[in-house]
Design a protein around this motif. Sequence first.
Motif, mmCIF file in Angstrom:
data_model
loop_
_atom_site.group_PDB
_atom_site.id
_atom_site.type_symbol
_atom_site.label_atom_id
_atom_site.label_comp_id
_atom_site.label_asym_id
_atom_site.label_seq_id
_atom_site.Cartn_x
_atom_site.Cartn_y
_atom_site.Cartn_z
ATOM 1 N N ASP A 1 11.606 13.294 17.632
ATOM 2 C CA ASP A 1 10.564 13.008 18.292
ATOM 3 C C ASP A 1 9.875 11.598 17.848
ATOM 4 O O ASP A 1 9.400 10.900 18.750
ATOM 5 C CB ASP A 1 9.564 13.972 18.061
ATOM 6 N N SER A 2 9.711 11.397 16.594
ATOM 7 C CA SER A 2 9.155 10.175 16.020
ATOM 8 C C SER A 2 9.703 8.999 16.422
ATOM 9 O O SER A 2 9.127 7.878 16.802
ATOM 10 C CB SER A 2 9.041 10.104 14.543
ATOM 11 N N LEU B 1 14.501 17.469 14.304
ATOM 12 C CA LEU B 1 13.493 17.478 15.295
ATOM 13 C C LEU B 1 12.433 16.243 15.351
ATOM 14 O O LEU B 1 11.956 15.716 16.269
ATOM 15 C CB LEU B 1 13.142 18.901 15.951
ATOM 16 N N ASP B 2 11.893 16.547 14.274
ATOM 17 C CA ASP B 2 10.680 15.586 14.090
ATOM 18 C C ASP B 2 10.994 14.203 14.142
ATOM 19 O O ASP B 2 10.292 13.288 14.594
ATOM 20 C CB ASP B 2 10.062 16.118 12.728
ATOM 21 N N LEU B 3 12.077 13.956 13.298
ATOM 22 C CA LEU B 3 12.877 12.651 13.232
ATOM 23 C C LEU B 3 13.015 12.118 14.751
ATOM 24 O O LEU B 3 12.545 11.045 15.117
ATOM 25 C CB LEU B 3 14.105 12.730 12.212
ATOM 26 N N LYS C 1 9.405 7.827 20.182
ATOM 27 C CA LYS C 1 8.160 7.390 20.557
ATOM 28 C C LYS C 1 8.134 5.880 20.083
ATOM 29 O O LYS C 1 7.471 4.962 20.792
ATOM 30 C CB LYS C 1 7.233 7.977 19.644
ATOM 31 N N LYS D 1 13.880 21.702 11.800
ATOM 32 C CA LYS D 1 12.595 21.032 12.059
ATOM 33 C C LYS D 1 12.299 19.683 11.550
ATOM 34 O O LYS D 1 11.931 18.805 12.340
ATOM 35 C CB LYS D 1 11.465 22.024 11.261
ATOM 36 N N GLN D 2 12.786 19.139 10.436
ATOM 37 C CA GLN D 2 12.939 17.794 9.897
ATOM 38 C C GLN D 2 13.844 16.874 10.678
ATOM 39 O O GLN D 2 13.124 15.872 11.298
ATOM 40 C CB GLN D 2 13.372 17.716 8.562
ATOM 41 N N GLU E 1 14.110 24.971 8.159
ATOM 42 C CA GLU E 1 13.447 23.550 7.799
ATOM 43 C C GLU E 1 13.931 22.358 8.073
ATOM 44 O O GLU E 1 13.627 21.408 8.315
ATOM 45 C CB GLU E 1 13.046 23.807 6.384
#
Length: 92
Positions: free
Chosen positions: A15-16, A11-13, A19, A8-9, A5
Amino acid sequence: MEDKEKIKQILDLIDSLEKEDEIVFLDVDTFRSCNIENMLNQSIESILYDLNRGPEVLKTLMNLDENKWCINDIALVILFKRVFKKLQEYEK
């Protein structure tokens, strides 16, 4: 929170923020972000310093038992420096 978890957090950070033209990196013990263009406007030595990826740091911290990828980190630094130099020569 489980490791999966947390990963994932993170990697999401990454990715965001990518962008938004931001790069995420780990400082001594905290995550930091920087505008990609601002980072690229620095010298190669400054970029590697900010990322704790200078050859002297990698060689000092080299421990194959804990991080078998440390040799690849050093190879990446060598290649990155060469590409950076070629780009600078091309831009002249």
